[in-house]
Design a protein around this motif. Sequence first.
Motif, PDB file in Angstrom:
ATOM      1  N   GLY A  49       0.833  -1.192   0.000  1.00  0.00           N
ATOM      2  CA  GLY A  49       0.000   0.000   0.000  1.00  0.00           C
ATOM      3  C   GLY A  49       0.870   1.244   0.000  1.00  0.00           C
ATOM      4  N   THR A  50       0.217   2.391  -0.177  1.00  0.00           N
ATOM      5  CA  THR A  50       0.895   3.682  -0.161  1.00  0.00           C
ATOM      6  C   THR A  50       0.192   4.595   0.835  1.00  0.00           C
ATOM      7  N   ALA A  51       0.954   5.267   1.665  1.00  0.00           N
ATOM      8  CA  ALA A  51       0.410   6.192   2.662  1.00  0.00           C
ATOM      9  C   ALA A  51       0.933   7.585   2.383  1.00  0.00           C
ATOM     10  N   THR A  52       0.095   8.576   2.635  1.00  0.00           N
ATOM     11  CA  THR A  52       0.497   9.975   2.502  1.00  0.00           C
ATOM     12  C   THR A  52       0.564  10.588   3.893  1.00  0.00           C
ATOM     13  N   ALA A  53       1.652  11.291   4.168  1.00  0.00           N
ATOM     14  CA  ALA A  53       1.830  11.932   5.469  1.00  0.00           C
ATOM     15  C   ALA A  53       0.727  12.963   5.703  1.00  0.00           C
ATOM     16  N   PRO A  54       0.315  13.140   6.953  1.00  0.00           N
ATOM     17  CA  PRO A  54      -0.692  14.161   7.249  1.00  0.00           C
ATOM     18  C   PRO A  54      -0.227  15.550   6.802  1.00  0.00           C
ATOM     19  N   THR A  55      -1.170  16.380   6.402  1.00  0.00           N
ATOM     20  CA  THR A  55      -0.840  17.740   5.964  1.00  0.00           C
ATOM     21  C   THR A  55      -0.236  18.554   7.095  1.00  0.00           C
ATOM     22  N   ASN A  56      -0.778  18.419   8.300  1.00  0.00           N
ATOM     23  CA  ASN A  56      -0.247  19.155   9.447  1.00  0.00           C
ATOM     24  C   ASN A  56       1.094  18.572   9.863  1.00  0.00           C
ATOM     25  N   THR A  57       2.084  19.421   9.984  1.00  0.00           N
ATOM     26  CA  THR A  57       3.414  18.956  10.372  1.00  0.00           C
ATOM     27  C   THR A  57       3.387  18.410  11.795  1.00  0.00           C
ATOM     28  N   ASP A  69       2.099  15.729  12.954  1.00  0.00           N
ATOM     29  CA  ASP A  69       1.008  14.803  13.270  1.00  0.00           C
ATOM     30  C   ASP A  69       1.429  13.408  12.824  1.00  0.00           C
ATOM     31  N   TRP A  70       1.542  12.487  13.766  1.00  0.00           N
ATOM     32  CA  TRP A  70       1.975  11.127  13.465  1.00  0.00           C
ATOM     33  C   TRP A  70       0.804  10.290  12.963  1.00  0.00           C
ATOM     34  N   LEU A  71       0.998   9.579  11.856  1.00  0.00           N
ATOM     35  CA  LEU A  71       0.008   8.687  11.258  1.00  0.00           C
ATOM     36  C   LEU A  71       0.510   7.255  11.352  1.00  0.00           C
ATOM     37  N   LEU A  72      -0.293   6.358  11.930  1.00  0.00           N
ATOM     38  CA  LEU A  72       0.055   4.943  11.965  1.00  0.00           C
ATOM     39  C   LEU A  72      -0.284   4.322  10.617  1.00  0.00           C
ATOM     40  N   VAL A  73       0.709   3.688  10.006  1.00  0.00           N
ATOM     41  CA  VAL A  73       0.523   2.971   8.743  1.00  0.00           C
ATOM     42  C   VAL A  73       0.736   1.501   9.068  1.00  0.00           C
ATOM     43  N   SER A  74      -0.228   0.646   8.682  1.00  0.00           N
ATOM     44  CA  SER A  74      -0.175  -0.752   9.078  1.00  0.00           C
ATOM     45  C   SER A  74      -0.709  -1.643   7.963  1.00  0.00           C
ATOM     46  N   TYR A  75      -0.023  -2.760   7.727  1.00  0.00           N
ATOM     47  CA  TYR A  75      -0.420  -3.738   6.707  1.00  0.00           C
ATOM     48  C   TYR A  75      -0.265  -5.142   7.267  1.00  0.00           C
ATOM     49  N   ASP A  76      -1.217  -6.003   6.940  1.00  0.00           N
ATOM     50  CA  ASP A  76      -1.114  -7.410   7.293  1.00  0.00           C
ATOM     51  C   ASP A  76      -0.529  -8.160   6.096  1.00  0.00           C
ATOM     52  N   TRP A  77       0.325  -9.147   6.395  1.00  0.00           N
ATOM     53  CA  TRP A  77       1.027  -9.895   5.350  1.00  0.00           C
ATOM     54  C   TRP A  77       1.158 -11.346   5.769  1.00  0.00           C
ATOM     55  N   ASN A  78       0.935 -12.261   4.830  1.00  0.00           N
ATOM     56  CA  ASN A  78       1.160 -13.681   5.063  1.00  0.00           C
ATOM     57  C   ASN A  78       2.437 -14.080   4.336  1.00  0.00           C
TER      58      ASN A  78
END
Length: 181
Positions: free
Chosen positions: A129-137, A139-148
């Motif tokens: 997947g692809t995540a975009t950082a929050p616009t507000n400096t 601000d931490w965004l959790l990016v998470s993916y499940d994988w087998n």
Amino acid sequence: LVTPAWSANLIINGDFEAGNTGFITDYTYNGNHSTQTSPDLRVGGGEYTVWTNPSLVHNLWADYTDHTSGTGNMLIVNAAFESDLTVWQPAVDVVVTPGANYRFSYWLANCYTANPASVASTINGTPMGTATAPTNTGDWLLVSYDWNAGAASTATIKLVETTTNTAAGADLTIDDISLLE
């Protein structure tokens, strides 16, 4: 709902507390953390550092602390003028159990207001997947993916910045990278 009991983190130095170690990148390391008032002393385009606050390594970046403790290190990246460069990859492929389920995650923040960074995640070449950082400096965004793991006994994990720095922006911070079984 039953919450799975995840194992210990398989990523070495995913919180960057050990400094600039345990990972590789297409970016150039800049370890200069003295005064950042001169353009030749700050972290420039296509460079990264591991430090405690983006504002301490670039005079135009936001003032905020790491996600882990508020007093530790994070990966701080000044976007390159080209896209699709690996921002982070473990120095050694991670040993995994074939057929096991894993959760890969990291925290992403934007350190400059213009053009928030986008980061693509791959495991063994498969896009997660692809995540975009929050616009507000800061601000931490959790990016998470499940994988087998399927038949794989190792995992080659990559975080790739897909945003091009056209003059300003696409600058990012990453912290607390983990792979849990």
